[in-house]
Motif scaffolding. Sequence first.
Motif, PDB file in Angstrom:
ATOM      1  N   PRO A  55       0.857  -1.199   0.000  1.00  0.00           N
ATOM      2  CA  PRO A  55       0.000   0.000   0.000  1.00  0.00           C
ATOM      3  C   PRO A  55       0.886   1.241   0.000  1.00  0.00           C
ATOM      4  O   PRO A  55       2.078   1.171   0.301  1.00  0.00           O
ATOM      5  N   SER A  56       0.294   2.371  -0.283  1.00  0.00           N
ATOM      6  CA  SER A  56       1.018   3.634  -0.206  1.00  0.00           C
ATOM      7  C   SER A  56       1.254   3.988   1.256  1.00  0.00           C
ATOM      8  O   SER A  56       0.381   3.794   2.102  1.00  0.00           O
ATOM      9  N   ALA A  57       2.444   4.471   1.560  1.00  0.00           N
ATOM     10  CA  ALA A  57       2.783   4.896   2.920  1.00  0.00           C
ATOM     11  C   ALA A  57       3.214   6.357   2.877  1.00  0.00           C
ATOM     12  O   ALA A  57       3.751   6.826   1.881  1.00  0.00           O
ATOM     13  N   LEU A  58       2.961   7.088   3.944  1.00  0.00           N
ATOM     14  CA  LEU A  58       3.453   8.449   4.073  1.00  0.00           C
ATOM     15  C   LEU A  58       4.784   8.377   4.803  1.00  0.00           C
ATOM     16  O   LEU A  58       4.837   8.024   5.979  1.00  0.00           O
ATOM     17  N   LEU A  59       5.863   8.675   4.095  1.00  0.00           N
ATOM     18  CA  LEU A  59       7.207   8.619   4.646  1.00  0.00           C
ATOM     19  C   LEU A  59       7.714  10.038   4.875  1.00  0.00           C
ATOM     20  O   LEU A  59       7.491  10.916   4.048  1.00  0.00           O
ATOM     21  N   TYR A  60       8.400  10.258   5.992  1.00  0.00           N
ATOM     22  CA  TYR A  60       9.000  11.552   6.306  1.00  0.00           C
ATOM     23  C   TYR A  60      10.513  11.383   6.338  1.00  0.00           C
ATOM     24  O   TYR A  60      11.018  10.458   6.972  1.00  0.00           O
ATOM     25  N   PHE A  61      11.225  12.297   5.689  1.00  0.00           N
ATOM     26  CA  PHE A  61      12.679  12.249   5.650  1.00  0.00           C
ATOM     27  C   PHE A  61      13.255  13.574   6.139  1.00  0.00           C
ATOM     28  O   PHE A  61      12.695  14.645   5.859  1.00  0.00           O
ATOM     29  N   PRO A  62      14.392  13.517   6.857  1.00  0.00           N
ATOM     30  CA  PRO A  62      15.020  14.754   7.314  1.00  0.00           C
ATOM     31  C   PRO A  62      15.624  15.524   6.145  1.00  0.00           C
ATOM     32  O   PRO A  62      16.074  14.934   5.163  1.00  0.00           O
ATOM     33  N   SER A  63      15.626  16.838   6.291  1.00  0.00           N
ATOM     34  CA  SER A  63      16.201  17.719   5.278  1.00  0.00           C
ATOM     35  C   SER A  63      17.022  18.788   5.973  1.00  0.00           C
ATOM     36  O   SER A  63      16.623  19.305   7.013  1.00  0.00           O
ATOM     37  N   SER A  64      18.152  19.125   5.391  1.00  0.00           N
ATOM     38  CA  SER A  64      18.932  20.243   5.923  1.00  0.00           C
ATOM     39  C   SER A  64      18.634  21.525   5.153  1.00  0.00           C
ATOM     40  O   SER A  64      19.005  22.615   5.588  1.00  0.00           O
ATOM     41  N   ASP A  65      17.949  21.402   4.012  1.00  0.00           N
ATOM     42  CA  ASP A  65      17.591  22.565   3.189  1.00  0.00           C
ATOM     43  C   ASP A  65      16.345  22.203   2.374  1.00  0.00           C
ATOM     44  O   ASP A  65      16.457  21.625   1.288  1.00  0.00           O
ATOM     45  N   LEU A  66      15.171  22.527   2.892  1.00  0.00           N
ATOM     46  CA  LEU A  66      13.918  22.152   2.229  1.00  0.00           C
ATOM     47  C   LEU A  66      13.827  22.681   0.804  1.00  0.00           C
ATOM     48  O   LEU A  66      13.408  21.957  -0.103  1.00  0.00           O
ATOM     49  N   HIS A  67      14.229  23.913   0.591  1.00  0.00           N
ATOM     50  CA  HIS A  67      14.103  24.500  -0.749  1.00  0.00           C
ATOM     51  C   HIS A  67      14.991  23.778  -1.759  1.00  0.00           C
ATOM     52  O   HIS A  67      14.551  23.472  -2.875  1.00  0.00           O
ATOM     53  N   GLU A  68      16.216  23.462  -1.375  1.00  0.00           N
ATOM     54  CA  GLU A  68      17.120  22.736  -2.275  1.00  0.00           C
ATOM     55  C   GLU A  68      16.619  21.314  -2.512  1.00  0.00           C
ATOM     56  O   GLU A  68      16.644  20.815  -3.639  1.00  0.00           O
ATOM     57  N   ASP A  69      16.153  20.650  -1.467  1.00  0.00           N
ATOM     58  CA  ASP A  69      15.643  19.288  -1.635  1.00  0.00           C
ATOM     59  C   ASP A  69      14.404  19.271  -2.530  1.00  0.00           C
ATOM     60  O   ASP A  69      14.254  18.385  -3.366  1.00  0.00           O
ATOM     61  N   LEU A  70      13.523  20.250  -2.371  1.00  0.00           N
ATOM     62  CA  LEU A  70      12.355  20.329  -3.256  1.00  0.00           C
ATOM     63  C   LEU A  70      12.788  20.503  -4.709  1.00  0.00           C
ATOM     64  O   LEU A  70      12.257  19.859  -5.604  1.00  0.00           O
TER      65      LEU A  70
END
Length: 125
Positions: A55-70
Amino acid sequence: MTRLTQIAQHADDLDRAAAFYAVLLGTDAVARFDPPGLLFFDIAGTRLLIDRAAPSALLYFPSSDLHEDLRRLVAAGASVESEPSPVFTHADDTLGPAGTEEWQAFVRDPEGNLVGLVEQRRVTA
């Protein structure tokens, strides 16, 4: 029980999912079994299983820079579901470092699964 061994995420197209999660995690898959359609990544000792039958899962990952990761994830085929925004401030170390504000952003991976990114930002006076 003291740790998570494995979490599964749905994907119909293993090649597309492999490319996206390699960008997200900064590493290639460690194993693939096709058939039956199983793809594995190692996340600090926890297996991420990409599986056609999961099934689909909602996964959360750490980011040091949200804008760059996006930016990186959109280039890899994700669509932005929610721009970075503050969620709450950590008064103590219960859920994150005290004195930080938790920011989150969400994308849809190329398979349509929701993926959360979490950045801890130091609160400045």
